[in-house]
Design an enzyme around this catalytic site. Structure first.
Site, PDB file in Angstrom:
ATOM      1  N   HIS A 124     -15.849   1.770  -3.760  1.00 58.17           N
ATOM      2  CA  HIS A 124     -14.424   1.659  -3.516  1.00 58.17           C
ATOM      3  C   HIS A 124     -14.058   0.363  -2.798  1.00 58.17           C
ATOM      4  O   HIS A 124     -12.896  -0.026  -2.768  1.00 58.17           O
ATOM      5  CB  HIS A 124     -13.961   2.862  -2.691  1.00 58.17           C
ATOM      6  CG  HIS A 124     -12.491   3.093  -2.738  1.00 58.17           C
ATOM      7  ND1 HIS A 124     -11.803   3.335  -3.912  1.00 58.17           N
ATOM      8  CD2 HIS A 124     -11.557   3.128  -1.751  1.00 58.17           C
ATOM      9  CE1 HIS A 124     -10.527   3.504  -3.647  1.00 58.17           C
ATOM     10  NE2 HIS A 124     -10.341   3.375  -2.346  1.00 58.17           N
ATOM     11  N   TYR A 126       0.851  -1.204   0.000  1.00 56.65           N
ATOM     12  CA  TYR A 126       0.000   0.000   0.000  1.00 56.65           C
ATOM     13  C   TYR A 126       0.883   1.249   0.000  1.00 56.65           C
ATOM     14  O   TYR A 126       0.918   1.985  -0.951  1.00 56.65           O
ATOM     15  CB  TYR A 126      -0.945  -0.012   1.200  1.00 56.65           C
ATOM     16  CG  TYR A 126      -1.946   1.124   1.162  1.00 56.65           C
ATOM     17  CD1 TYR A 126      -3.085   1.027   0.374  1.00 56.65           C
ATOM     18  CD2 TYR A 126      -1.742   2.291   1.894  1.00 56.65           C
ATOM     19  CE1 TYR A 126      -4.003   2.074   0.313  1.00 56.65           C
ATOM     20  CE2 TYR A 126      -2.655   3.341   1.839  1.00 56.65           C
ATOM     21  CZ  TYR A 126      -3.779   3.231   1.047  1.00 56.65           C
ATOM     22  OH  TYR A 126      -4.674   4.268   0.982  1.00 56.65           O
ATOM     23  N   ASP A 161     -17.726   3.933  -7.580  1.00 57.75           N
ATOM     24  CA  ASP A 161     -16.591   4.348  -6.760  1.00 57.75           C
ATOM     25  C   ASP A 161     -16.489   5.872  -6.806  1.00 57.75           C
ATOM     26  O   ASP A 161     -16.047   6.445  -7.807  1.00 57.75           O
ATOM     27  CB  ASP A 161     -15.299   3.714  -7.270  1.00 57.75           C
ATOM     28  CG  ASP A 161     -14.125   3.925  -6.312  1.00 57.75           C
ATOM     29  OD1 ASP A 161     -14.252   4.804  -5.423  1.00 57.75           O
ATOM     30  OD2 ASP A 161     -13.111   3.239  -6.454  1.00 57.75           O
ATOM     31  N   SER A 173      -6.434   1.059  -4.380  1.00 59.23           N
ATOM     32  CA  SER A 173      -6.508   2.492  -4.101  1.00 59.23           C
ATOM     33  C   SER A 173      -5.115   3.093  -4.261  1.00 59.23           C
ATOM     34  O   SER A 173      -4.546   3.052  -5.359  1.00 59.23           O
ATOM     35  CB  SER A 173      -7.094   2.727  -2.716  1.00 59.23           C
ATOM     36  OG  SER A 173      -7.504   4.057  -2.553  1.00 59.23           O
TER      37      SER A 173
END
Length: 708
Positions: free
Chosen positions: A678, A479, A643, A559
């Site tokens: 999302h 991430y 999203d 993301s």
């Protein structure tokens, strides 16, 4: 409340697919994507944006493009012989009861439970005096297809009411209602256009944040600005709600408000990005201005409680690894703050108060430690946890020295525990039964040294006895942003991968909060490339140490992690066989123009900030750096039509550009979920289908079989 922003291994004899089944499907012809002559100029540099039209997700042309891409993707997946086997195994292993940590108010307990087959977890209330349990809110009844979910839930201090909000199709927009606990019926209260907000109760109602209603058709893409704080009194219409705070001179500020447990003060948080906030307060029901105690938007300061008339805050003010501070409301300046718990080498994750003690959660090399102090800050003991893993959901029982919490690790499904501080007694309140034997697996952490000397931790999970021969299918996850930490936790979605002899690696790269503020800041703005370098370093280490090889390595992130995957696939396409970017931020020059994207500038910077910032973003933006030629990983982009966090235009434009520029044989597909957002609130059936597609895609493109 700080509303600034988730197996039985005895498989029997393996069934090998035939050689014919293991061949990659015939390459598909991608839909033609029209191009337009849109050009933007940034500090004298012209940047073409030929797929700008895909930003309009309501346009008939965009909808037709989505349908055409999904047809190609579905046809490709129909040729994978074991995709259904993976989905069946996911449904089987996911079929276990899970439960959250209970909130106890008097003799009532409130908690979530999921039976493993429902689309959504159900919210229960239990009367401890009779041991009677009943359903309070069942989100599976909200919609027939399961696409309307329960978002936020907050119980009133007396336990008589629950304020709850719902999300349709995964959108960040919320509608709120109030349910009476005794009757299980909703009041007439109905609130709309809530976003990025929880509920903070007093005795008669609650505070919340909302926006003005957007124009029809712009709900999922328009920029979110001018949030306002309101107070809602029970049994009144929303139009009568009282405006508590707004700042029209700063339309991009976001707010949340919290009360202490005795309703003496209102605490106001103001943020201008996704990380950091100012902290202010005023006496309850005062008409005076808020008094600012921490004016710095770059620090995180959060209420811990009010103790003996002093306000306690958990903060990283002059403490990158956080500490607990106290101040007198009459002298709130930071020069007057005093330490209760000083900063230490371990990252202080949070503080909770019981009747006589304080509980401090620390993070040591990504795993949790739970320590007990008296209210003078003296260390008393450390709770003996079941192993190396993650503590969460800490719920102290009011006016007692007992608390509930959850514990999980890579091989331990989340269990609910209670702990009595007085006698140091821990009890198991709920232990899930999963079709999985944790003793068959091993978890270890290794550290790889970056070029600047930083030690980057990698969590590695696989079957015991796995031979490190360079042939193991490996999933590398990352991430690396927004101070977020993905700590050790059980993830049922990984079980088919691990059962099949796969390796899972979580790379704790810079940009996260694993080692406090310094680790986070080292991966932001003009340091963002360091995040990608750390991830590439992790991949190289796995190959050098013979865990896997490039042809057996898949990378995955969502993301900000989708941005990570897109960037490193561009920079080192030969290093990975499969790329799985999910709901990624792919256009780094225009992300700030959609919904809440402007708030990410604290991490990314903006293309209009300066020539230096533009060129830095332009150099790694996934959309703008796709290498032309025949070398690129097999890529499955995933997004959803609702999203409104990272709008699907990012994935649309990136996929169109990748299909245009890449000339090799590996598939480049996009999977576009409908009536989803999302990620939060996605129904179980939809999750199973998506995960099955992801693992099937990865294994097939590694020329691996799935054993059942």
């Amino acid at each position: 409340m700080k509303a600034l922003h988730w197996m039985t291994l005895a498989m029997g004899s393996a069934v090998l697919l035939t050689t014919a089944c293991r061949q990659k499907p015939q390459q598909m012809t991608y839909p033609q994507t029209a191009k337009v002559d849109t050009v933007d100029v940034y500090f004298g540099t012209e940047v073409a944006d030929p797929y700008r039209w895909l930003e309009d997700d309501n346009a008939p042309e965009t909808k037709a493009w989505v349908e055409a891409q999904n047809r190609v993707t579905n046809e490709w997946f129909s040729q994978i012989p074991y995709r259904k086997d993976i989905a069946d195994r996911l449904a089987q292993v996911w079929n276990y009861t899970s439960q959250g940590s209970p909130e106890q108010i008097g003799q009532l307990q409130f908690y979530f439970r999921h039976d493993g087959q429902q689309n959504h977890a159900v919210y229960y209330v239990k009367d401890l005096s009779t041991n009677e349990e009943r359903v309070l809110i069942d989100p599976n009844l909200f919609s027939e297809d399961g696409t309307t979910s329960l978002a936020e839930v907050n119980v009133s201090p007396d336990g008589k009411y629950v304020a709850y909000s719902t999300s349709k199709g995964g959108s960040d927009w919320r509608e709120a209602r109030v349910r009476e606990v005794a009757s299980g019926k909703d009041l007439d209260d109905h609130l709309q256009w809530i976003k990025f907000s929880g509920f903070s109760w007093d005795k008669e109602g609650f505070y919340y944040g909302r926006y003005a209603a957007p124009k029809a058709g712009d709900e999922l893409s328009a920029s979110n600005q001018n949030q306002q704080l309101y107070y809602h009194r029970l049994n009144t219409p929303q139009e009568d709600d009282r405006l508590v705070y707004a700042d029209p001179q700063n339309p991009k500020y976001m707010f949340s408000l919290e009360l202490d447990k005795d309703f003496r003060y209102e605490f106001l948080y103001t943020s201008s990005s996704t990380n950091g906030n100012t902290f202010a307060f005023r006496p309850r029901n005062s008409k005076g201005d808020f008094v600012v105690a921490d004016p710095d938007f770059s620090t995180n300061t959060v209420l811990a409680g009010v103790v003996d008339g002093k306000i306690w805050v958990y903060t990283n003010y002059e403490a990158p690894r956080y500490r607990l501070m106290a101040f007198d409301p009459a002298q709130p300046g930071q020069e007057n703050w005093s330490e209760i718990l000083p900063e230490s080498k371990d990252v202080l994750n949070g503080v909770k108060l019981t009747k006589d003690y304080l509980l401090a959660t620390y993070m040591v090399d990504v795993s949790s430690r739970l320590r007990i102090f008296d209210k003078q800050g003296s260390f008393l003991s450390e709770v003996d946890l079941p192993g190396l893993g993650s503590v969460g959901g800490i719920q102290p029982v009011k006016d007692q020295n007992q608390f509930y919490f959850t514990f999980t690790s890579y091989t331990t499904p989340a269990q609910v525990l209670s702990y009595n501080i007085e006698n140091a007694e821990m009890q198991e309140e709920f232990v899930p039964q999963v079709d999985f034997n944790p003793e068959d697996y091993t978890f270890k952490m290794v550290f790889v040294e970056a070029q600047d000397g930083a030690q980057v931790p990698l969590s590695i999970v696989h079957k015991k006895g796995l031979e490190l021969n360079g042939e193991n299918p490996t999933l590398l996850y990352g991430y690396g942003g927004f101070n977020v930490v993905y700590s050790p936790r059980f993830d049922v979605r990984l079980l088919p991968w691990l059962e099949n002899g796969g390796i899972y690696v979580n790379a704790h790269i810079r940009g996260g909060g694993e080692y406090g503020e310094d680790w986070y800041r080292a991966g932001t703005l003009l340091n963002k490339q360091r995040v990608f370098d750390d991830f590439i370093l992790a991949a190289e280490h796995l190959i050098e140490q013979n865990y896997t090889q490039a042809k057996k390595l898949a990378i995955y992130g969502g993301s900000n992690g989708g941005l990570l995957v897109g960037a490193v696939a561009n920079q080192r396409p030969e290093l990975f066989q499969v790329a799985l970017p999910a709901v990624g931020v792919m256009d780094m020059l225009r992300y700030q123009h959609f919904t809440i994207g402007w708030a990410w500038a604290g991490d990314y910077g903006r293309s209009d900030d300066s020539a230096e910032m533009f060129h830095y973003l332009y150099a790694y933006s996934p959309l703008h750096n796709i290498p032309e030629g025949s070398t690129f990983p097999a890529t499955l982009v995933t997004t959803a039509d609702h999203d409104d966090r990272v709008v699907p235009a990012h994935s649309f434009k990136y996929t169109a550009a990748l299909q245009e520029k890449y000339k090799g044989a590996n598939p480049v597909l996009i999977r576009i979920e409908t009536k989803a957002g999302h990620g939060a609130g996605k129904p179980l059936s939809m999750q199973i289908d998506e995960v099955a597609d992801r693992w099937a895609f990865a294994l097939f493109n590694m020329n691996e079989v799935y054993k059942k």
